[in-house]
Scaffold this active site. Structure first.
Site, PDB file in Angstrom:
ATOM      1  CE  LYS A  13      -2.419   2.488   5.006  1.00 15.95           C
ATOM      2  NZ  LYS A  13      -2.399   1.690   3.753  1.00 15.95           N
ATOM      3  CB  SER A  44      -0.938   0.017   1.208  1.00 14.17           C
ATOM      4  OG  SER A  44      -0.221   0.169   2.412  1.00 14.17           O
TER       5      SER A  44
END
Length: 222
Positions: free
Chosen positions: A90, A44
């Protein structure tokens, strides 16, 4: 030297040593003392973090009064906002009080798009082994920092979103692999990340999964 003078001298030395230790401990360049290794389990955060990459995180210690001071572009490790037992990594995109929206795959901050420049195409291997080329872009943040993102497909599910207003005390985070990331765009299953959930900032990759070898690459946004 009198006893009083010796006591004062000793006290001064102790205070000086304690001050030096404190300065070292809080120094950003001395994060190795508090570094914690992590491994990237998925893709991701590609192309910044590849699957299998190992990286060092500068930990934050609330027990001594530390608190993460959010800066757009940081890659942060944090406890999942809806499942405290799960850790995610993230990139910080939106800060408290800001409005974030995706339009045509681009990030809009308070109604204005981030600058985005076309970069090189990279190879992407599907589950069945088929190799194709996918486009990457260099995303330039308002504070001057930049990073690369992947755009796997046009008009993917989260290329268009409503406008999100980031609550006070929270962050809006995205994965760099924009079409293959569970992040703040998924409000029902993920949502905003409380600042207090951030446990550290990713600093350096020290082992490359794809290269299967030791490296030393900075994760600081340019």
């Amino acid at each position: 030297m009198t006893r009083t003078a010796r006591t004062l001298l000793l006290s001064g030395l102790v205070l000086g040593i304690l001050a030096a230790i404190t300065a070292i401990f809080f120094s950003a360049s001395f994060y190795y003392l508090r570094a914690k290794p992590f491994e990237t389990p998925a893709g991701s955060m590609r192309p910044t973090l590849q699957q299998g990459d190992s990286f060092l995180v500068s930990q934050i210690f609330p027990i001594i009064g530390e608190r993460y001071a959010p800066e757009r572009g940081d890659i942060v490790v944090f406890r999942h906002p809806q499942n405290q037992g799960v850790t995610y990594v993230k990139r910080v995109i939106g800060l408290p009080g800001e409005r974030i929206q995706m339009k045509n795959g681009e990030v809009y901050l308070n109604g204005h798009p981030f600058e985005r420049q076309k970069a090189e195409a990279i190879e992407e291997k599907s589950r069945n082994g088929q190799v194709s080329l996918v486009q990457t872009y260099r995303e330039i943040l308002p504070n001057g920092r930049s990073h690369e993102v992947i755009d796997l497909q046009v008009d993917s599910r989260f290329d268009e979103t409503p406008e999100f207003e980031v609550p006070e005390g929270d962050l809006f985070v995205l994965g760099d692999n924009r079409d293959n990331s569970i992040d703040s765009r998924m409000q029902e299953h993920f949502g905003f990340v409380p600042i207090e959930n951030v446990t550290g900032i990713a600093r350096h990759i020290y082992f490359s999964g794809p290269e299967a070898g030791f490296v030393w690459r900075s994760l600081e946004a340019n």
